[in-house]
Design a protein around this motif. Sequence first.
Motif, short mmCIF file in Angstrom:
data_model
loop_
_atom_site.label_atom_id
_atom_site.label_comp_id
_atom_site.label_asym_id
_atom_site.label_seq_id
_atom_site.Cartn_x
_atom_site.Cartn_y
_atom_site.Cartn_z
N ILE A 1 24.58 108.24 25.74
CA ILE A 1 24.73 109.58 24.73
C ILE A 1 25.60 110.53 25.42
CG2 ILE A 1 23.28 111.54 23.62
CD1 ILE A 1 20.64 109.74 23.82
N LYS A 2 25.60 110.79 26.60
CA LYS A 2 26.58 111.55 27.35
C LYS A 2 27.94 111.07 26.94
CE LYS A 2 23.88 113.82 30.88
NZ LYS A 2 23.76 113.62 32.44
N GLU A 3 28.17 109.82 27.10
CA GLU A 3 29.51 109.14 26.89
C GLU A 3 29.97 109.37 25.53
OE1 GLU A 3 32.26 105.34 27.65
OE2 GLU A 3 29.89 105.35 28.10
N SER B 1 39.11 112.10 15.59
CA SER B 1 40.44 112.89 15.21
C SER B 1 41.82 111.90 15.73
CB SER B 1 40.58 114.04 16.06
OG SER B 1 39.42 114.96 15.82
N ASP B 2 42.79 111.78 14.84
CA ASP B 2 44.10 111.53 15.47
C ASP B 2 44.40 112.66 16.75
OD1 ASP B 2 44.30 109.90 13.64
OD2 ASP B 2 45.44 110.96 12.21
N ARG C 1 33.25 111.70 24.34
CA ARG C 1 34.50 111.06 23.84
C ARG C 1 34.62 111.53 22.26
NH1 ARG C 1 33.59 105.19 23.76
NH2 ARG C 1 35.88 105.07 23.43
N TYR C 2 33.55 112.21 21.82
CA TYR C 2 33.46 112.38 20.38
C TYR C 2 34.96 112.88 19.69
CZ TYR C 2 31.25 113.16 15.83
OH TYR C 2 30.60 113.23 14.63
#
Length: 261
Positions: A60-62, A72-73, A66-67
């Motif tokens: 979940i942290k990762e 997004s571009d 990385r969200y």
Amino acid sequence: MKAVILCGGRGTRLREETEHKPKPMIELGGKPIIWHIMKMFAAHGITDFVLCLGYKGDVIKEYFLRYEAMSSDFTITLGRADQIEFHTPHSESGWRITLADTGPDAMTGARVKRVQRYVGNERFFLTYGDGVSDVDLDAVVRFHESHGQLGTVTGVRPPGRFGELAVEGDRVTSFSEKPPTAGGLINGGFFVFEPAFFDYLSSADDCILERAPLEQLSRDGRLQVYRHEGFWQCVDTFRDYELLNSLWNSGSPPWRVWHSA
């Protein structure tokens, strides 16, 4: 208000999906169920989250670390770690997420107690990281405020394999986690609590929210029930998982209370 979400379960009945990831990361329509739950809260203006991590919490942290990059571009200047320019904003911008490790083996009550410092001295939502609903969260808060008690639980009416609530009017008179017979209202999560509820909890690993804390709160006459007659479903079995994915793929999942991108 903050929304505290329990994310520490192992999901042993869904071993096909949870062997390598925690239950809240099971995907519905390509997105983790925790994302769906947070989108439900955000649709009601609640974007400050505290996630109680446990089993495989690093996954979940990762995901959230990385969200931005995965949503997004972006343009990156190599050799300059701080030089990343994101080009396409997403609708989750502004969410504030506290990811708290509450222990690998802690029960639900202990997990909530261990995030008290992140919640502070304010009213808060609490829910599970494996269930979706079209419940009107604004109405739940208004109902809670009108009764002036320490806690409100959302009561729902799905198949009877969950904990049953005994009620008189709008007050919960007993909280039974696993009753011998089915029927009536059951605990659908989506609680609202005043900060004084933390006094009912213990940080000991074996403190189970649905046992002594809620049983005592109901005996004290401080727990109300908000009746939700709409959609509610948790992912408890692989059949539940398939049902929710089929609803998502239909194009009109009943828990999608937010505007689609």
